[in-house]
Design an enzyme around this catalytic site. Structure first.
Site, mmCIF file in Angstrom:
data_model
loop_
_atom_site.group_PDB
_atom_site.id
_atom_site.type_symbol
_atom_site.label_atom_id
_atom_site.label_comp_id
_atom_site.label_asym_id
_atom_site.label_seq_id
_atom_site.Cartn_x
_atom_site.Cartn_y
_atom_site.Cartn_z
ATOM 1 N N HIS A 283 1.025 3.519 2.098
ATOM 2 C CA HIS A 283 0.897 2.563 3.202
ATOM 3 C C HIS A 283 2.152 2.387 4.044
ATOM 4 C CE1 HIS A 283 3.013 -0.236 0.516
ATOM 5 N NE2 HIS A 283 3.281 -0.934 1.598
HETATM 6 C C1 UD1 Z 1 3.540 -5.097 5.287
HETATM 7 C C2 UD1 Z 1 5.038 -5.193 5.031
HETATM 8 C C3 UD1 Z 1 5.440 -4.162 3.978
HETATM 9 C C4 UD1 Z 1 4.604 -4.327 2.720
HETATM 10 C C5 UD1 Z 1 3.114 -4.304 3.061
HETATM 11 C C6 UD1 Z 1 2.329 -4.629 1.828
HETATM 12 C C7 UD1 Z 1 6.393 -5.841 6.998
HETATM 13 C C8 UD1 Z 1 7.284 -5.351 8.059
HETATM 14 N N1 UD1 Z 1 5.789 -4.889 6.252
HETATM 15 O O1 UD1 Z 1 3.271 -3.825 5.818
HETATM 16 O O2 UD1 Z 1 6.793 -4.357 3.629
HETATM 17 O O3 UD1 Z 1 4.889 -3.263 1.848
HETATM 18 O O4 UD1 Z 1 2.842 -5.307 4.056
HETATM 19 O O5 UD1 Z 1 1.015 -4.246 1.905
HETATM 20 O O6 UD1 Z 1 6.232 -7.014 6.826
HETATM 21 N N2 UD1 Z 1 -4.118 -4.719 8.778
HETATM 22 C C9 UD1 Z 1 -5.453 -5.003 8.681
HETATM 23 N N3 UD1 Z 1 -5.830 -6.061 7.903
HETATM 24 C C10 UD1 Z 1 -4.968 -6.838 7.227
HETATM 25 C C11 UD1 Z 1 -3.599 -6.543 7.347
HETATM 26 C C12 UD1 Z 1 -3.188 -5.479 8.116
HETATM 27 O O7 UD1 Z 1 -6.285 -4.329 9.269
HETATM 28 O O8 UD1 Z 1 -5.396 -7.778 6.526
HETATM 29 C C13 UD1 Z 1 -3.706 -3.540 9.588
HETATM 30 C C14 UD1 Z 1 -3.432 -3.883 11.042
HETATM 31 O O9 UD1 Z 1 -3.866 -2.805 11.799
HETATM 32 C C15 UD1 Z 1 -1.917 -3.965 11.082
HETATM 33 C C16 UD1 Z 1 -1.495 -2.947 10.038
HETATM 34 O O10 UD1 Z 1 -2.494 -3.008 9.042
HETATM 35 O O11 UD1 Z 1 -1.401 -3.683 12.359
HETATM 36 C C17 UD1 Z 1 -0.134 -3.222 9.438
HETATM 37 O O12 UD1 Z 1 -0.062 -4.557 8.919
HETATM 38 P P1 UD1 Z 1 1.347 -5.320 8.834
HETATM 39 O O13 UD1 Z 1 1.174 -6.586 8.096
HETATM 40 O O14 UD1 Z 1 1.997 -5.372 10.154
HETATM 41 O O15 UD1 Z 1 2.252 -4.335 7.987
HETATM 42 P P2 UD1 Z 1 1.950 -3.560 6.635
HETATM 43 O O16 UD1 Z 1 1.943 -2.106 6.942
HETATM 44 O O17 UD1 Z 1 0.769 -4.142 5.970
HETATM 45 N N1 UDP Z 2 -2.435 -3.711 -4.969
HETATM 46 C C1 UDP Z 2 -3.729 -4.217 -5.090
HETATM 47 N N2 UDP Z 2 -4.753 -3.491 -4.555
HETATM 48 C C2 UDP Z 2 -4.574 -2.289 -3.942
HETATM 49 C C3 UDP Z 2 -3.245 -1.792 -3.829
HETATM 50 C C4 UDP Z 2 -2.204 -2.544 -4.347
HETATM 51 O O1 UDP Z 2 -3.933 -5.293 -5.657
HETATM 52 O O2 UDP Z 2 -5.560 -1.695 -3.489
HETATM 53 C C5 UDP Z 2 -1.323 -4.499 -5.515
HETATM 54 C C6 UDP Z 2 -0.454 -3.756 -6.507
HETATM 55 O O3 UDP Z 2 -1.022 -3.812 -7.800
HETATM 56 C C7 UDP Z 2 0.863 -4.498 -6.399
HETATM 57 C C8 UDP Z 2 0.898 -4.906 -4.936
HETATM 58 O O4 UDP Z 2 -0.443 -4.822 -4.463
HETATM 59 O O5 UDP Z 2 0.863 -5.649 -7.209
HETATM 60 C C9 UDP Z 2 1.790 -3.987 -4.156
HETATM 61 O O6 UDP Z 2 1.638 -4.256 -2.817
HETATM 62 P P1 UDP Z 2 1.784 -3.142 -1.665
HETATM 63 O O7 UDP Z 2 1.698 -1.791 -2.254
HETATM 64 O O8 UDP Z 2 0.823 -3.511 -0.608
HETATM 65 O O9 UDP Z 2 3.241 -3.459 -1.086
HETATM 66 P P2 UDP Z 2 4.750 -3.193 -1.576
HETATM 67 O O10 UDP Z 2 4.850 -3.535 -3.008
HETATM 68 O O11 UDP Z 2 5.075 -1.763 -1.276
HETATM 69 O O12 UDP Z 2 5.523 -4.090 -0.684
#
Ligand code: UD1
Ligand code: UDP
Length: 381
Positions: free
Chosen positions: A219
């Site tokens: 991701h």
């Molecule tokens: C964010 C965090 C990242 C973390 C990740 C965990 C920042 C800069 N990044 O990244 O550190 O590892 O969360 O998962 O804060 N979207 C949806 N539905 C949702 C959420 C997101 O469709 O419920 C899509 C949208 O298109 C959005 C994209 O995902 O633009 C990215 O979401 P965003 O929260 O900006 O960043 P993450 O890549 O999720």
């Molecule tokens: N996780 C989850 N469902 C998924 C993928 C990840 O519950 O489909 C959980 C995972 O077990 C961990 C957390 O989400 O506890 C990690 O979050 P993510 O990978 O989104 O972000 P990061 O840790 O890289 O910030």
């Protein structure tokens, strides 16, 4: 009674918050009051709501519903909303987790109002400032009054940045305290892996019962938004699925789903979606994830949290990044950094497949980090 305002927003923070909320309700219900503010950074049911339900996290008192946007837009909306909530609730401290935009906004808003910031998962560094998370965590650490550090390496990193590791109370932003406390994610993994707590049926749902599989998540923006890297990762997965005849389970983050058919070459995209050995699913719940991690043969991921959970469940891990904050995993041979490089990913896969001599030292504490954090907040605020 002390009041803390906890800011969460992204999936991993909601999950981490479960450990602290559980510690408060079990050990400090009359001493610590928690007001939960959800920024709304993540909003899909399977990126947010599902965790509150199954992990017993109290419902947010405030939801800013900021949604998605550019870094500037999203963080600005959060700052505005969090500042108002802080003025309204006047907590004794603000608590934030990790390194997302929600973390940054919480820390900045509180620091400017002179409300002490408590940072859980402090001190981690990738030494790559092109990562938004690296900017967020450095800024947050330097706005914080109480810094809770999960690993020994985190302590080293903070010392190197000039933090006084022997500071004495009263603690302030200018005289912060640094505590090595273990990892709240380890607390959660231990708790939610117990059979009496986890009745996940994900193996049945995905038809995985009795079948060996590799668990994969992707991701990071550096992977999803870059066609060269995304193709290299998915070509590697196809190779593992076809040439090694391995089943790969891939719960797709919405960001990855959005970019899959945009950034993958058409032939790669077609092969991935039609490959019988690749199981693509929506994001799964935490209990499902724990079940998948505990049954997988190997984990391939660019997630920070999933890297560590692979270790908690004693699975080898291939890291799809050029560096990691969790360096102890690599130094001890539990994980291999393969970047988004097909040759390195496949070499790491062969290497991990051939090895059986892994060790699992207690890098992440004793499963009681959250209790220590709550106790320390009460002692020093
Ligand atoms: C964010 C965090 C990242 C973390 C990740 C965990 C920042 C800069 N990044 O990244 O550190 O590892 O969360 O998962 O804060 N979207 C949806 N539905 C949702 C959420 C997101 O469709 O419920 C899509 C949208 O298109 C959005 C994209 O995902 O633009 C990215 O979401 P965003 O929260 O900006 O960043 P993450 O890549 O999720
Ligand atoms: N996780 C989850 N469902 C998924 C993928 C990840 O519950 O489909 C959980 C995972 O077990 C961990 C957390 O989400 O506890 C990690 O979050 P993510 O990978 O989104 O972000 P990061 O840790 O890289 O910030």
């Amino acid at each position: 009674m002390k009041k803390i305002l906890t800011v969460i927003g992204a999936r991993p923070q909601i999950i981490k918050a479960a450990a602290i909320s559980r510690a408060i309700s079990e050990h400090f219900p009359d001493a610590l009051q928690e007001v939960i503010l959800h920024t709304g950074q993540h909003y899909d049911t399977n990126m947010s709501e599902v965790f509150f339900e199954e992990m017993g996290i109290p419902r947010p008192d405030i939801n800013l519903q900021v949604g998605s946007g550019s870094h500037g837009e999203q963080t600005a909306r959060m700052l505005d909303g969090i500042e108002k909530a802080l003025l309204d609730h006047r907590p004794d401290a603000l608590l934030v987790y990790g390194d997302t935009n929600s973390t940054l906004a919480g820390a900045l808003a509180a620091a400017k109002l002179h409300i002490p910031v408590v940072h859980v998962e402090s001190g981690l560094r990738s030494f790559n400032k092109r990562m938004p998370e690296e900017l967020n965590r450095i800024t947050c650490d330097h706005c914080s009054t109480l810094l809770f550090v999960p690993t020994q390496q985190g302590m080293v990193n903070l010392k190197r940045e000039g933090f006084n590791m022997d500071s004495q109370p009263p603690y302030t932003m200018d005289n912060p305290a640094v505590f090595h406390c273990g990892d709240v994610m380890y607390d959660n993994s231990r708790y939610f892996a117990q059979p009496e707590v986890n009745a996940s049926e994900v193996l049945e749902k995905l038809n995985l019962v009795g079948k060996p599989f590799v668990l994969c998540t992707v991701h990071r923006d550096s992977n999803t938004d870059n066609p060269t890297r995304l193709n290299a990762i998915f070509r590697s997965l196809l190779h593992i699925a076809y040439e090694h005849d391995k089943l790969i389970v891939l719960p797709l983050h919405p960001r990855t789903l959005k970019y899959l058919n945009v950034n993958l070459d058409p032939d790669v995209y077609e092969s991935v979606v039609n490959c019988p050995n690749i199981v693509l699913t929506d994001p799964v719940s935490y209990l499902d994830m724990v079940m998948l991690e505990s049954r997988a043969e190997m984990v391939i991921t660019d997630s920070g949290g999933v890297q560590k959970e692979a270790f908690f469940f004693e699975k080898p891990c291939i890291i799809l990044r050029s560096e990691t904050e969790w360096v102890e995993l690599v130094e001890n041979g539990n994980a291999i950094i393969a970047d988004a490089d097909q040759e390195r990913i496949l070499a790491a896969f062969d290497q991990m497949n051939d090895r059986g001599d892994f060790t699992y030292p207690q890098y992440y504490g004793d499963g009681m980090a959250a209790r220590f954090i709550c106790h320390t907040i009460l002692e020093y605020l």
